[in-house]
Design a protein around this motif. Structure first.
Motif, PDB file in Angstrom:
ATOM      1  N   CYS A 581     -52.748 -31.555   4.188  1.00 57.81           N
ATOM      2  CA  CYS A 581     -52.833 -32.895   4.745  1.00 57.81           C
ATOM      3  C   CYS A 581     -53.643 -32.875   6.040  1.00 57.81           C
ATOM      4  O   CYS A 581     -53.899 -31.822   6.619  1.00 57.81           O
ATOM      5  CB  CYS A 581     -51.436 -33.453   5.005  1.00 57.81           C
ATOM      6  SG  CYS A 581     -50.579 -32.663   6.384  1.00 57.81           S
ATOM      7  N   ASN A 582     -54.014 -34.039   6.444  1.00 56.55           N
ATOM      8  CA  ASN A 582     -54.810 -34.189   7.657  1.00 56.55           C
ATOM      9  C   ASN A 582     -54.177 -35.199   8.609  1.00 56.55           C
ATOM     10  O   ASN A 582     -54.870 -35.886   9.347  1.00 56.55           O
ATOM     11  CB  ASN A 582     -56.223 -34.639   7.284  1.00 56.55           C
ATOM     12  CG  ASN A 582     -56.916 -33.634   6.408  1.00 56.55           C
ATOM     13  OD1 ASN A 582     -56.983 -32.454   6.735  1.00 56.55           O
ATOM     14  ND2 ASN A 582     -57.414 -34.084   5.265  1.00 56.55           N
ATOM     15  N   CYS A 583     -52.929 -35.261   8.548  1.00 59.62           N
ATOM     16  CA  CYS A 583     -52.245 -36.286   9.331  1.00 59.62           C
ATOM     17  C   CYS A 583     -52.478 -36.061  10.837  1.00 59.62           C
ATOM     18  O   CYS A 583     -52.536 -34.919  11.307  1.00 59.62           O
ATOM     19  CB  CYS A 583     -50.753 -36.255   9.039  1.00 59.62           C
ATOM     20  SG  CYS A 583     -50.351 -36.447   7.293  1.00 59.62           S
ATOM     21  N   CYS A 588     -46.562 -36.037  10.299  1.00 60.54           N
ATOM     22  CA  CYS A 588     -46.188 -35.532   8.969  1.00 60.54           C
ATOM     23  C   CYS A 588     -44.719 -35.795   8.674  1.00 60.54           C
ATOM     24  O   CYS A 588     -44.088 -35.050   7.923  1.00 60.54           O
ATOM     25  CB  CYS A 588     -46.494 -34.045   8.847  1.00 60.54           C
ATOM     26  SG  CYS A 588     -48.234 -33.654   8.984  1.00 60.54           S
ATOM     27  N   LEU A 589     -44.241 -36.820   9.278  1.00 58.24           N
ATOM     28  CA  LEU A 589     -42.848 -37.180   9.035  1.00 58.24           C
ATOM     29  C   LEU A 589     -42.727 -38.552   8.420  1.00 58.24           C
ATOM     30  O   LEU A 589     -41.663 -39.158   8.418  1.00 58.24           O
ATOM     31  CB  LEU A 589     -42.044 -37.121  10.339  1.00 58.24           C
ATOM     32  CG  LEU A 589     -41.836 -35.732  10.914  1.00 58.24           C
ATOM     33  CD1 LEU A 589     -41.003 -35.793  12.174  1.00 58.24           C
ATOM     34  CD2 LEU A 589     -41.182 -34.814   9.886  1.00 58.24           C
ATOM     35  N   LYS A 590     -43.805 -38.993   7.905  1.00 53.58           N
ATOM     36  CA  LYS A 590     -43.755 -40.253   7.179  1.00 53.58           C
ATOM     37  C   LYS A 590     -44.386 -40.045   5.819  1.00 53.58           C
ATOM     38  O   LYS A 590     -45.069 -39.054   5.564  1.00 53.58           O
ATOM     39  CB  LYS A 590     -44.477 -41.345   7.962  1.00 53.58           C
ATOM     40  CG  LYS A 590     -43.721 -41.725   9.225  1.00 53.58           C
ATOM     41  CD  LYS A 590     -44.319 -42.960   9.864  1.00 53.58           C
ATOM     42  CE  LYS A 590     -43.505 -43.369  11.077  1.00 53.58           C
ATOM     43  NZ  LYS A 590     -44.045 -44.580  11.714  1.00 53.58           N
ATOM     44  N   LEU A 591     -44.144 -40.992   5.011  1.00 57.47           N
ATOM     45  CA  LEU A 591     -44.622 -40.847   3.652  1.00 57.47           C
ATOM     46  C   LEU A 591     -46.136 -40.920   3.565  1.00 57.47           C
ATOM     47  O   LEU A 591     -46.696 -40.653   2.500  1.00 57.47           O
ATOM     48  CB  LEU A 591     -43.989 -41.920   2.767  1.00 57.47           C
ATOM     49  CG  LEU A 591     -42.478 -41.796   2.611  1.00 57.47           C
ATOM     50  CD1 LEU A 591     -41.936 -42.927   1.767  1.00 57.47           C
ATOM     51  CD2 LEU A 591     -42.107 -40.456   2.016  1.00 57.47           C
ATOM     52  N   LYS A 622     -34.179 -36.611  10.618  1.00 52.86           N
ATOM     53  CA  LYS A 622     -34.134 -38.039  10.921  1.00 52.86           C
ATOM     54  C   LYS A 622     -35.162 -38.804  10.101  1.00 52.86           C
ATOM     55  O   LYS A 622     -34.888 -39.894   9.602  1.00 52.86           O
ATOM     56  CB  LYS A 622     -34.378 -38.256  12.415  1.00 52.86           C
ATOM     57  CG  LYS A 622     -33.249 -37.756  13.290  1.00 52.86           C
ATOM     58  CD  LYS A 622     -33.588 -37.978  14.759  1.00 52.86           C
ATOM     59  CE  LYS A 622     -32.469 -37.454  15.656  1.00 52.86           C
ATOM     60  NZ  LYS A 622     -32.813 -37.607  17.094  1.00 52.86           N
ATOM     61  N   ALA A 623     -36.297 -38.207  10.011  1.00 54.78           N
ATOM     62  CA  ALA A 623     -37.349 -38.887   9.257  1.00 54.78           C
ATOM     63  C   ALA A 623     -36.961 -39.041   7.799  1.00 54.78           C
ATOM     64  O   ALA A 623     -37.210 -40.077   7.177  1.00 54.78           O
ATOM     65  CB  ALA A 623     -38.658 -38.104   9.387  1.00 54.78           C
ATOM     66  N   ILE A 624     -36.363 -37.999   7.287  1.00 54.21           N
ATOM     67  CA  ILE A 624     -35.932 -38.082   5.890  1.00 54.21           C
ATOM     68  C   ILE A 624     -34.905 -39.183   5.725  1.00 54.21           C
ATOM     69  O   ILE A 624     -34.952 -39.975   4.791  1.00 54.21           O
ATOM     70  CB  ILE A 624     -35.367 -36.734   5.426  1.00 54.21           C
ATOM     71  CG1 ILE A 624     -36.491 -35.699   5.352  1.00 54.21           C
ATOM     72  CG2 ILE A 624     -34.683 -36.856   4.083  1.00 54.21           C
ATOM     73  CD1 ILE A 624     -36.005 -34.287   5.119  1.00 54.21           C
ATOM     74  N   LYS A 625     -34.008 -39.205   6.646  1.00 52.71           N
ATOM     75  CA  LYS A 625     -32.983 -40.229   6.552  1.00 52.71           C
ATOM     76  C   LYS A 625     -33.595 -41.616   6.659  1.00 52.71           C
ATOM     77  O   LYS A 625     -33.218 -42.541   5.929  1.00 52.71           O
ATOM     78  CB  LYS A 625     -31.946 -40.030   7.648  1.00 52.71           C
ATOM     79  CG  LYS A 625     -30.801 -41.024   7.569  1.00 52.71           C
ATOM     80  CD  LYS A 625     -29.792 -40.769   8.674  1.00 52.71           C
ATOM     81  CE  LYS A 625     -28.624 -41.738   8.543  1.00 52.71           C
ATOM     82  NZ  LYS A 625     -29.063 -43.138   8.665  1.00 52.71           N
ATOM     83  N   THR A 626     -34.514 -41.732   7.558  1.00 49.47           N
ATOM     84  CA  THR A 626     -35.170 -43.034   7.720  1.00 49.47           C
ATOM     85  C   THR A 626     -35.855 -43.453   6.436  1.00 49.47           C
ATOM     86  O   THR A 626     -35.734 -44.594   5.993  1.00 49.47           O
ATOM     87  CB  THR A 626     -36.195 -42.957   8.862  1.00 49.47           C
ATOM     88  OG1 THR A 626     -35.518 -42.599  10.059  1.00 49.47           O
ATOM     89  CG2 THR A 626     -36.904 -44.288   9.025  1.00 49.47           C
ATOM     90  N   CYS A 627     -36.538 -42.517   5.874  1.00 49.87           N
ATOM     91  CA  CYS A 627     -37.234 -42.844   4.627  1.00 49.87           C
ATOM     92  C   CYS A 627     -36.248 -43.214   3.533  1.00 49.87           C
ATOM     93  O   CYS A 627     -36.493 -44.145   2.755  1.00 49.87           O
ATOM     94  CB  CYS A 627     -38.094 -41.665   4.181  1.00 49.87           C
ATOM     95  SG  CYS A 627     -39.513 -41.349   5.230  1.00 49.87           S
TER      96      CYS A 627
END
Length: 780
Positions: A581-583, A588-591, A622-627
């Motif tokens: 990825c090139n984020c 890199c914590l979002k979809l 946290k990011a996973i949970k948010t997603c």
DNA sequence: GAGTTTGAAACT
DNA sequence: CAGTTTCAAACTC
């Protein structure tokens, strides 16, 4: 102290229990599991085959032995003869039982000398317990719900169940669940809710035994719990304590031939209540497979729980959940974390668990005793629980290791239609695990847990090789099964109390979610890791996941996930590594990040400020949970797998293209090489079967691909030929003394050079032969 | 490689 | 739920 949060524990049953998705598993992605890759073509492969199951035998090598023969079995009351049964001695086997489930819990505790066998005269259920606690009141059979309560104070469970309106004292004829609650501490009940085989012995599990009678092993909880919740219907409430060991085995049979069976074992251990430290090497493997065979052989599930007073407690435990292709459920295995000081008893509890679509494999090594875990499926009539460590080992034939993992082996029993998987945990250097064959020493040192499920379409160690690697203890010796370690590499998967605010909804965790200890967090922090993450972590062989906080991304353990993603098979994903990825802004914590979206750690990516790694476990959690909060399906493959094949693959949400005509990779459907469907909201879609644009595009793409392949092959050939030619001509040229030769060599080299460049022009491949001929002429 | 286009994801 | 913004991949030059 590692305490499993009650909330989490309570969540487990529901998530695990779902058998609805199990049937599709075998069809979804056979290649994802080690089971599928078995070398043998023998149709007798248990997991996938149609092996009929007439009865099921569940053997748990633990403190107690429970045997539930079929109703047809000879019923006998508790006999004293069983009391003298050695823990290593084969558990009571009811060979006569072919139609009823047999649950046998084999005592694995070396110190345990008391064995009590109880038989339910009414149901033919025989329960034999041999435990270190010397259960004076070994168990209580609850006819109402077919629960066998093993405990001094079994009444507690009974009362608890009664309080919920489900009296445990009565064995329910229709019971389809098995609830085993191990004694975590005195007063903690062991409740076995045995799957009901049907009112008619001998026909259970047969084709006639369909959905209505489908036995489902729901939950087996071993460990301290005072507030045992009754099992209601198919719902089993998982217990919670300060330490929890949860093993889930889901078995489901096709509705057509056999009732779906789910077997979940949850072991809760209260380190406080019990002097012996219990460490569990959770091995979760297997995926529930659909059984198509009308006749079902006896299902045998043997769970061996090694106990050794000499064993040292294992500080770390890691549980890996192996995701399946379309895992929709998340299984959480909680492992009690023994305190470092007290190590009276080390319990290695490798359990093969088939959960709907996910497999948990946890293997824990003990410092002293090798633990052999074999998951086997007995053949039919003979309900011989395959004893680990040589009890039934003589029959074992090591076929193939599940993976490169030296501690995991597939075992094939001659004549047996089932495949066995033996998991050997770490042992000291002095301890040498025997891959096969009866090894008394192995038994002495290790108390194997064998889960044998015959006829239960349970894909045993479905855990990918990588997973096994990670879970497996770090071998210090060359011996395939000799592992020397003083620590277990397995870590607690469930945070006791930490990170409560981000306690994920486990129902929505990414496929194969694994809870891993956060780096540096010791036993405090745990990370919810999607299965892909786990796979990545498990890639490197012998990765030490000891209790130390050294578990970090910097260890280079991150590798490309090999899990099926978006409908792609594991092979596809493997052969085609994910693009880096090139984020830059999403951390890199979002979809947005494909890595994150695919449940992978970033590895070899070009991203900036990446948090998609173990070093930022908290943020990632946290990011996973948010997603997941935003979209429970966020981590599920977007491209669902068609029932009949790839042609039925389609995007779960559909695309929303407006300008690309769905003929560019902007379109997720097109990118996945699938047609847009009715659920797509695209405008001007040209990505449909009859679309001329699409066909043209496809043809062009195919042609281009062919050209590329041809050119690649030609280049390879050219290079080899040139090299060969140079090898042959150089000596002559170098040795040549005449001007002509030198001149010729110069011309020759020039021709070669020209030929190469000529060749590389994409339209002149065939001219290379001419160049070679010319070169030869020049050489002459 | 830089810039543009695109559509999913995220946000409001 | 719809509109807007953000984001990173896909694409073009």
């Amino acid at each position: 102290m590692d305490v499993v949060s009650p909330e989490l524990n309570s969540l487990l049953p529901d998530e695990i229990m779902d058998t609805e998705d199990i049937e599709d598993v075998p069809h979804s992605q056979p290649g994802t599991t080690a089971v599928h890759s078995e070398p043998s073509d023998d149709a007798s492969v248990p997991m996938e085959t149609d092996t009929p199951v007439a009865s099921e035998n569940v053997t748990l090598c633990s403190d107690a032995v429970l045997t539930e023969p079929t109703k047809a079995m000879t019923t006998s009351t508790a006999t004293d003869s069983m009391l003298s049964a050695s823990p290593r001695s084969p558990p009571p086997v009811s060979n006569s039982s072919t139609s009823s489930p047999l649950l046998t819990i084999k005592p694995a505790l070396a110190t345990s000398t008391t064995t009590t066998k109880t038989t339910d005269s009414v149901t033919g259920t025989s329960v034999t317990t041999s435990g270190l606690q010397k259960l004076t009141t070994p168990f209580t059979i609850s006819p109402a719900n077919r629960q066998i309560i093993l405990n001094k104070v079994a009444s507690q469970a009974s009362e608890a169940a009664k309080s919920a309106g489900n009296p445990p004292q009565v064995i329910k004829q229709d019971g389809q669940k098995l609830l085993v609650t191990a004694i975590g501490k005195s007063g903690q009940p062991i409740v076995l809710q045995l799957p009901h085989t049907g009112s008619k012995p001998g026909i259970s599990q047969t084709a006639g035994d369909t959905k209505s009678q489908a036995p489902q092993f729901k939950v087996v909880t071993i460990g301290g719990r005072s507030d045992l919740k009754p099992v209601v219907g198919n719902q089993v409430t998982t217990l919670q304590t300060q330490q929890l060991k949860t093993v889930q085995i889901a078995k489901k049979t096709p509705a057509s031939s056999a009732a779906p069976i789910k077997f979940i074992i949850t072991k809760t251990v209260n380190s406080k209540g019990i002097s012996a430290q219990t460490s569990m090497p959770p091995v979760i493997t297997g995926r529930v497979l659909t059984q198509s065979s009308p006749v079902m052989p006896p299902r045998t599930i043997t769970l061996s729980e090694p106990h050794n007073t000499n064993l040292q407690s294992i500080p770390g435990k890691k549980i890996a959940i192996s995701p399946l292709k379309t895992p929709s459920k998340v299984t959480v295995v909680s492992v009690a974390s023994p305190t470092s000081g007290a190590s009276q008893k080390s319990v290695a509890l490798p359990v093969n668990v088939a959960l709907g679509q996910q497999i948990l494999t946890v293997q824990q090594s003990t410092s002293v005793s090798p633990v052999k875990v074999a998951t086997s499926q007995s053949t039919t009539q003979n309900i011989k629980p395959v004893a680990v460590g040589g009890v039934g080992g003589s029959q074992f034939k090591t076929i193939i290791p599940l993976a490169t993992q030296p501690n995991v082996q597939q075992i094939q029993v001659p004549g047996s239609r089932f495949h066995y998987v033996r998991l050997v945990t770490a042992t000291t250097a002095s301890s040498t695990g025997q891959p096969s064959g009866p090894s008394t020493s192995s038994i002495q040192t290790a108390k194997p847990m064998v889960v044998s499920t015959a006829a239960v379409r349970m894909s045993v160690p479905v855990v990918p090789a990588q997973t096994m690697k990670q879970v497996a203890p770090k071998p210090l010796t060359s011996g395939p099964q000799v592992v020397t370690t003083t620590q277990t590499q397995q870590r607690l998967i469930m945070p006791a109390t930490p990170l409560p605010q981000i306690q994920p909804n486990f129902t929505n965790l990414p496929p194969g979610t694994v809870l891993t200890p956060a780096p540096g967090g010791g036993n405090v922090g745990y990370a919810v890791v999607p299965a892909q993450y786990v796979t990545q972590i498990q890639q490197p062989p012998f990765v030490t996941l000891a209790s130390s906080s050294s578990f970090s991304a910097s260890t280079g353990i991150q590798t490309q996930a090999r899990l099926p993603l978006n409908g792609l098979s594991a092979a596809e994903t493997t052969s085609r590594p994910r693009k880096p990825c090139n984020c830059t802004k999403s951390q890199c914590l979002k979809l947005y990040c494909d890595c994150f979206a695919n449940g992978e750690f970033c590895n070899n990516c070009n991203c900036n400020n990446c948090f998609n790694n173990l070093e930022h476990e908290t943020e990632r959690l946290k990011a996973i949970k948010t997603c997941l909060d935003r979209n429970p399906e966020a981590f599920k493959p977007k491209i669902g797998k068609g029932k009949e094949g790839e042609s039925d693959r389609r995007h779960s949400k559909g695309c929303n293209c407006k300008r690309s005509g769905c003929l560019k990779n902007y379109c997720e459907c097109y990118e996945a090489k699938i047609m847009c469907s009715s659920i797509c909201k695209c405008i001007g879609c040209k990505n449909f079967e009859e679309s001329p644009e699409r066909k043209t595009l496809m043809h062009l793409a195919d042609a281009a691909e062919v050209r590329v392949q041809q050119q690649t092959a030609a280049k390879t050939k050219l290079s080899s030929q040139i090299s060969d030619l140079l090898m042959r001509t150089t000596p002559v040229i170098s040795s040549g003394s005449g001007r002509y030769l030198k001149h010729s060599s110069h011309i020759f080299q020039h021709k070669i050079k020209s030929a190469k460049s000529f060749f590389y022009s994409k339209h002149m491949i065939c001219t290379f032969v001419e160049s070679l001929a010319l070169a030869k002429v020049l050489h002459k």
